[in-house]
Motif scaffolding. Structure first.
Motif, short mmCIF file in Angstrom:
data_model
loop_
_atom_site.label_atom_id
_atom_site.label_comp_id
_atom_site.label_asym_id
_atom_site.label_seq_id
_atom_site.Cartn_x
_atom_site.Cartn_y
_atom_site.Cartn_z
N GLU A 250 -0.34 11.68 -9.38
CA GLU A 250 -0.61 12.83 -10.24
C GLU A 250 0.20 12.76 -11.53
O GLU A 250 -0.29 13.10 -12.60
CB GLU A 250 -0.30 14.11 -9.48
CG GLU A 250 -1.27 14.40 -8.33
CD GLU A 250 -0.86 15.60 -7.54
OE1 GLU A 250 0.23 16.15 -7.84
OE2 GLU A 250 -1.59 15.99 -6.60
N LYS A 251 1.48 12.37 -11.40
CA LYS A 251 2.29 12.26 -12.62
C LYS A 251 1.74 11.20 -13.57
O LYS A 251 1.74 11.37 -14.78
CB LYS A 251 3.74 11.92 -12.24
CG LYS A 251 4.47 13.06 -11.57
CD LYS A 251 5.90 12.66 -11.23
CE LYS A 251 6.64 13.82 -10.57
NZ LYS A 251 8.05 13.45 -10.25
N LYS A 252 1.28 10.08 -12.99
CA LYS A 252 0.73 9.02 -13.84
C LYS A 252 -0.57 9.49 -14.50
O LYS A 252 -0.85 9.15 -15.65
CB LYS A 252 0.47 7.79 -12.98
CG LYS A 252 0.04 6.59 -13.80
CD LYS A 252 -0.12 5.35 -12.93
CE LYS A 252 -0.55 4.16 -13.78
NZ LYS A 252 -0.71 2.96 -12.96
N GLY A 253 -1.35 10.32 -13.78
CA GLY A 253 -2.56 10.82 -14.39
C GLY A 253 -2.27 11.81 -15.51
O GLY A 253 -2.97 11.84 -16.53
N VAL B 203 0.85 -1.19 0.00
CA VAL B 203 0.00 0.00 0.00
C VAL B 203 0.89 1.25 0.00
O VAL B 203 1.75 1.41 0.88
CB VAL B 203 -0.94 0.00 1.23
CG1 VAL B 203 -1.80 1.26 1.23
CG2 VAL B 203 -1.78 -1.26 1.25
N PHE B 204 0.71 2.14 -0.99
CA PHE B 204 1.43 3.40 -1.08
C PHE B 204 0.53 4.52 -0.53
O PHE B 204 -0.61 4.67 -0.98
CB PHE B 204 1.81 3.73 -2.53
CG PHE B 204 2.89 2.82 -3.08
CD1 PHE B 204 4.22 3.14 -2.85
CD2 PHE B 204 2.57 1.71 -3.81
CE1 PHE B 204 5.21 2.33 -3.35
CE2 PHE B 204 3.56 0.89 -4.31
CZ PHE B 204 4.89 1.19 -4.09
N ASP B 205 1.06 5.26 0.41
CA ASP B 205 0.29 6.35 1.00
C ASP B 205 1.25 7.51 1.34
O ASP B 205 2.45 7.31 1.47
CB ASP B 205 -0.44 5.87 2.26
CG ASP B 205 -1.55 6.83 2.67
OD1 ASP B 205 -1.79 7.80 1.91
OD2 ASP B 205 -2.17 6.59 3.73
N GLY B 206 0.72 8.67 1.44
CA GLY B 206 1.53 9.83 1.79
C GLY B 206 1.78 10.75 0.60
O GLY B 206 1.27 10.52 -0.51
N PRO B 207 2.58 11.83 0.79
CA PRO B 207 2.83 12.80 -0.29
C PRO B 207 3.51 12.20 -1.51
O PRO B 207 3.18 12.54 -2.64
CB PRO B 207 3.73 13.84 0.38
CG PRO B 207 3.49 13.69 1.85
CD PRO B 207 3.17 12.25 2.07
N VAL B 208 4.46 11.30 -1.28
CA VAL B 208 5.18 10.71 -2.42
C VAL B 208 4.23 9.91 -3.28
O VAL B 208 4.25 9.97 -4.52
CB VAL B 208 6.34 9.84 -1.92
CG1 VAL B 208 7.04 9.17 -3.09
CG2 VAL B 208 7.32 10.68 -1.11
N ALA B 209 3.36 9.15 -2.62
CA ALA B 209 2.40 8.35 -3.39
C ALA B 209 1.45 9.24 -4.17
O ALA B 209 1.08 8.94 -5.31
CB ALA B 209 1.62 7.44 -2.44
N LYS B 210 1.03 10.39 -3.58
CA LYS B 210 0.15 11.29 -4.30
C LYS B 210 0.82 11.91 -5.50
O LYS B 210 0.22 12.09 -6.58
CB LYS B 210 -0.36 12.38 -3.37
CG LYS B 210 -1.29 11.84 -2.25
CD LYS B 210 -1.72 12.97 -1.34
CE LYS B 210 -2.65 12.43 -0.24
NZ LYS B 210 -3.07 13.52 0.71
#
Length: 451
Positions: free
Chosen positions: A448-451, A437-444
């Motif tokens: 966003e980059k993938k989107g 599970v990825f969570d936190g600012p880095v995961a966000k």
């Protein structure tokens, strides 16, 4: 009837020329005496015999030994004594003596064959009826098995008695009479052995049925015991019949001792399997119909023999396991459970709070205790482990009976109730595969980059 008539005609065709020849030989010497041989006036002195008194004694000793060997031929008094008494009584009844003509003796022989044809079925039926009355008239399982199997041997015995009485009524030579008596001894021995074997077989079948009805532990091994006893009885009977026919059984048994070592070496696997079957019969680690694990083989026992045990596996293949392997391997009898033990671990996610864990553990404990097929004293439910990706709840309980289908139905009910209890507390199971599970600012930022 046809067989007896053909037998009588065969006897007449063989014995009639012999009787005529014996009568003619008896009358010829008195009819024409041999002519006298004229002696010469000056007879020559007899040639001097080179035989010494010692040679004469040797010849006499050899003749005596031959006579002794002839007298050592098997005695058939037991088989022919009754026949001779019957024949003498019938001959006396019809006023036929030994010196009567052959036709009168043939008539007596035909009388014996006719009586045999008439009473071959009647006499055994009368004897068996008397035996049933002597037994008190109760129709037990043993009598129902025993008396029917004795009818055929009794009928054959009566038939042989009539045939050999007919043969003894004829005027036969001494050599022919000897062989007839020898045949009578062997035939009666075979018939008696046949009857005893059938009676023993019926008795063992009755004991097997009794063991099954009373649910005795020895019931599954009765077929094996029957095979062993019947085999030993056949060997013993063959030796007795050979002894009655004049065979030197003692010398034969002594000769077995000479080759006993070679036989033991050649048949050591067979002997090991036999003793393995004895161990199985004595210890009774399993019965026919039970499911066992022997070595790497698991399946239901179908047969326990003298050499091997047959096991039907789950995929319906037949595995034959030597009894020496059965006696040495560890045996796991899967059909003799007294209870069945269940142990399992429930893994929940780390988002559970202590209050929720306490509540769900109590729920699981009550779910198991509510089942009637569960032994209450065996129930244990605890929050036990902090695993790498889950919180582990350890559960153990035991069933009250060994039935496998009831055990599986119980586990299904408890597992479904556990799923409802976990969902009702807002908790979730940890999946079997590992989840990152990825969570936190880095995961966000990555999202966003993938989107």
């Amino acid at each position: 009837m046809k067989r007896l008539v053909l037998l009588l005609l065969l006897i007449m065709s063989v014995a009639w020329p012999a009787a005529r020849a014996a009568d003619s030989a008896a009358t010829e010497p008195s009819a024409s005496p041999p002519p006298a041989v004229a002696q010469p006036a000056n007879p020559a002195p007899p040639e001097k015999s080179h035989a010494t008194p010692d040679d004469e004694l040797k010849r006499q000793a050899a003749a005596a030994s031959v006579l002794a060997r002839e007298q050592e031929k098997p005695a058939v008094v037991a088989a022919t004594g009754l026949i001779e008494r019957i024949v003498d009584s019938v001959l006396a009844f019809f006023n036929v003596d030994e010196n009567a003509n052959a036709l009168a003796h043939y008539g007596v022989a035909a009388f014996f064959l006719l009586m045999t044809l008439l009473f071959r079925r009647v006499i055994p039926a009368i004897i068996i009826k008397r035996l049933r009355k002597a037994g008190g008239g109760s129709r037990t399982g043993l009598r129902l098995r025993l008396f029917p199997v004795l009818e055929n041997p009794a009928g054959v015995f009566v038939g042989l008695l009539g045939i050999f009485c007919a043969l003894n009524a004829l005027k036969l030579s001494e050599q022919t009479r000897y062989y007839v008596d020898l045949a009578a001894s062997g035939s009666f021995s075979l018939v008696i052995f046949w009857g005893v074997l059938l009676a023993a077989n019926a008795l063992l079948d009755h004991l097997h049925q009794v063991a099954i009805d009373r649910r005795l532990d020895i019931a599954p091994f009765m077929p094996w015991i029957k095979k062993a006893l019947i085999t030993a009885g056949i060997i013993f009977g063959v030796l007795l019949i050979a002894q009655s026919l004049g065979a030197d059984v003692k010398a034969f048994l002594a000769g077995l001792g000479i080759g006993g070592l070679a036989f033991a070496l050649a048949a050591q696997d067979t002997i090991a399997n036999f003793f393995g079957s004895v161990v199985v019969a004595l210890d009774q680690p399993f019965k026919i119909g039970e499911t066992v694990t022997i070595g790497l083989t698991t399946g239901m026992v179908e047969d326990i023999g003298l050499r091997s045990t047959k096991i039907r596996t789950v995929d319906k293949s037949l595995v034959v396991v030597p009894n020496k392997t059965v006696a040495t391997e560890a045996i796991n009898n899967l059909s003799r459970f007294t209870q069945r033990r269940v142990e399992q671990v429930i893994n929940l996610t780390y988002d559970a709070t202590p209050e929720k864990m306490t509540a769900v553990v109590d729920d699981l404990r009550q779910i198991i205790l509510r089942e009637e097929d569960v032994e209450p004293s065996s129930v244990m439910v605890y929050f036990r482990d902090y695993n790498a990706a889950a919180l582990g709840i350890w559960m153990v309980y035991m069933t009250k009976g060994p039935d496998f289908q009831k055990h599986m139905a119980l586990r299904e009910r408890i597992n479904l109730a556990i799923m409802r209890a976990v969902a009702g507390r807002g908790l979730a199971f940890v999946p079997t595969s590992q989840t990152i599970v990825f969570d936190g600012p880095v995961a966000k930022q990555m999202a966003e980059k993938k989107g």
